[in-house]
Design an enzyme around this catalytic site. Structure first.
Site, mmCIF file in Angstrom:
data_model
loop_
_atom_site.group_PDB
_atom_site.id
_atom_site.type_symbol
_atom_site.label_atom_id
_atom_site.label_comp_id
_atom_site.label_asym_id
_atom_site.label_seq_id
_atom_site.Cartn_x
_atom_site.Cartn_y
_atom_site.Cartn_z
ATOM 1 N N ASN A 111 34.910 11.429 44.728
ATOM 2 C CA ASN A 111 35.772 10.245 44.755
ATOM 3 C C ASN A 111 35.281 9.179 43.779
ATOM 4 O O ASN A 111 36.078 8.563 43.056
ATOM 5 C CB ASN A 111 35.821 9.661 46.168
ATOM 6 C CG ASN A 111 36.789 10.398 47.084
ATOM 7 O OD1 ASN A 111 37.775 10.970 46.615
ATOM 8 N ND2 ASN A 111 36.509 10.409 48.370
ATOM 9 N N HIS B 127 40.133 8.962 43.785
ATOM 10 C CA HIS B 127 40.574 9.452 45.103
ATOM 11 C C HIS B 127 41.670 10.510 44.996
ATOM 12 O O HIS B 127 41.804 11.354 45.885
ATOM 13 C CB HIS B 127 41.056 8.273 45.954
ATOM 14 C CG HIS B 127 39.947 7.388 46.427
ATOM 15 N ND1 HIS B 127 39.143 7.700 47.495
ATOM 16 C CD2 HIS B 127 39.484 6.201 45.943
ATOM 17 C CE1 HIS B 127 38.243 6.743 47.675
ATOM 18 N NE2 HIS B 127 38.422 5.824 46.751
ATOM 19 N N ASP C 8 31.263 20.509 56.330
ATOM 20 C CA ASP C 8 31.285 19.268 55.568
ATOM 21 C C ASP C 8 31.199 19.601 54.079
ATOM 22 O O ASP C 8 30.316 20.358 53.649
ATOM 23 C CB ASP C 8 30.118 18.372 55.974
ATOM 24 C CG ASP C 8 30.170 17.010 55.311
ATOM 25 O OD1 ASP C 8 30.829 16.121 55.860
ATOM 26 O OD2 ASP C 8 29.550 16.856 54.235
ATOM 27 N N GLU D 130 35.804 14.287 55.195
ATOM 28 C CA GLU D 130 35.654 15.589 54.546
ATOM 29 C C GLU D 130 35.112 16.641 55.500
ATOM 30 O O GLU D 130 34.625 17.690 55.067
ATOM 31 C CB GLU D 130 34.754 15.481 53.313
ATOM 32 C CG GLU D 130 33.302 15.126 53.598
ATOM 33 C CD GLU D 130 33.047 13.630 53.648
ATOM 34 O OE1 GLU D 130 31.892 13.233 53.444
ATOM 35 O OE2 GLU D 130 33.996 12.847 53.871
ATOM 36 N N ASP E 26 41.515 13.862 47.051
ATOM 37 C CA ASP E 26 42.591 14.361 47.918
ATOM 38 C C ASP E 26 42.967 15.792 47.548
ATOM 39 O O ASP E 26 43.218 16.639 48.418
ATOM 40 C CB ASP E 26 43.819 13.461 47.805
ATOM 41 C CG ASP E 26 43.605 12.085 48.436
ATOM 42 O OD1 ASP E 26 42.604 11.926 49.168
ATOM 43 O OD2 ASP E 26 44.425 11.194 48.188
#
Length: 379
Positions: free
Chosen positions: A261, A266, A253, A296, A270
């Protein structure tokens, strides 16, 4: 004592394989054999005309012999596979059609009694390549056939006007031109339709490949998605039961990903996921596989590996990520991750093993993140 039933004969299959071969070129060989049968019937017809005194024996023997020899050579080229090395058309459709045009024009010149019927054979040469030739090739074959037939008619009218009256030959030529033009238009239109169909088929294949790719890959990171991971995990568990060796699962994770974010948008998030997936793939062994488990989170499967071996993989990933610069996204951005490793014993329920990896990941987060916690296989 009853006798066993006789086994069915496989002779037809063997003969078909011997005549046609095997593989993609089988259809072209079959068509060439059909052409060979047509030329053989043509030779029989020539022999009958010679017997009836309608054709001279010498020219008849030459046209029959060369036509049979030529089409036999084409058959051997296709049957042996040598045609694959001679150009872009391994079926040799255009060379066979050109050969047929020349033989037909020759036959017209030496067969005044039935020369009108030979015009129909010229049409057969044009139709022969209708389903293979391109628009340009089909039109070129039409022009060549019309020119060859016209040359034969002109030669006959000039050298033997008694048997080839010029006026009759002019009518024959006009009749042949009308029919050959009509057939040529059909051939060109067929080639155009085949080109459109080929383009649409290519588009459909590309779309199908895209659908199949998306069914197994995460669109953002380009690595396996959860569905594909589950399929590969099930297959790997079968291999594990046969080998009896332990495999390990790693749940990863990205730390504080929500903050990336929220603070940077975002698009930056990404990009971080894509960079992380690339680094993860580079850290895997050839036998390992990984994918995006969700959000994630990433799952790594290490076949025939203990928790220590899987933890070493995580260390390689952490080292690679430590030297990866994210300055192009956000100056000074540093990405870390937490990992939970769980050994999975042969026969253990995969869901339970993933749950143990998830609990180990949770403990890694509670301990301060940017670390790895391992769970060994239950006794």
């Amino acid at each position: 004592m009853p006798q066993p039933a006789p086994r069915p004969s496989t002779a037809p299959v063997r003969w078909a394989d011997w005549l046609l071969g095997r593989g993609q070129g089988r259809g072209a060989v079959k068509l060439t054999l059909l052409a060979l049968a047509v030329y053989a019937l043509f030779a029989v017809n020539v022999a009958v005309q010679v017997h009836l005194g309608l054709m001279q024996a010498g020219p008849g023997a030459w046209v029959s012999g060369l036509s049979l020899a030529g089409i036999t050579a084409f058959y051997l080229l296709l049957r042996t596979g040598l045609s694959q090395q001679l150009g872009g058309d391994p079926s040799l459709t255009l060379p066979q059609s050109v050969f047929g045009v020349l033989i037909t024009a020759w036959g017209y010149a030496i067969d005044p009694a039935l020369r009108g019927a030979i015009i129909a054979i010229m049409l057969l040469n044009l139709v022969w390549g209708m389903f293979v030739l391109s628009q340009r090739q089909a039109f070129g074959l039409y022009l060549f056939g019309l020119a060859a037939l016209g040359a034969a008619m002109a030669w006959g009218a000039a050298t033997d006007p008694v048997r080839f009256p010029p006026a009759v030959e002019a009518l024959h030529f006009s009749f042949a031109a009308i029919l050959m033009t009509a057939v040529s238009v059909l051939s060109v239109n067929m080639a155009r339709l085949r080109a459109k169909l080929g383009a649409r088929t290519a588009d459909l294949h590309a779309a199908l490949e895209r659908i199949q790719y998306l069914a197994h890959h995460d669109e953002l990171t380009r690595i396996s998605n959860r569905r594909h991971l589950s399929e590969r995990l099930a297959a790997e568990q079968l291999n594990q039961r046969q080998s009896g060796q332990t495999m390990s699962l790693v749940l990863i994770d990205i730390d504080h990903f929500k903050a990336v974010n929220d603070l940077h948008g975002h698009a930056a998030g990404d990009a971080v996921l894509r960079h992380f997936a690339t680094a993860l793939q580079s850290a895997l062994r050839s036998t390992d596989f990984a994918g995006r488990w969700g959000g994630e989170e990433f799952l790594v499967v290490t076949p025939q590996a203990s928790a220590d071996t899987a933890a070493a993989l995580v260390d390689r990933l952490r080292a690679a990520l430590a030297v990866t610069s994210f300055d192009s996204l956000v100056p000074g951005l540093r990405i870390t991750f937490s990992a939970g490793v769980a050994e999975c014993a042969p026969g253990e329920d995969l869901h339970l093993a993933i749950d143990r990896a998830d609990r180990a990941l949770y403990r890694a987060k509670l301990a301060g993140r940017d670390r790895t916690v391992s769970e060994f296989a239950p006794l």
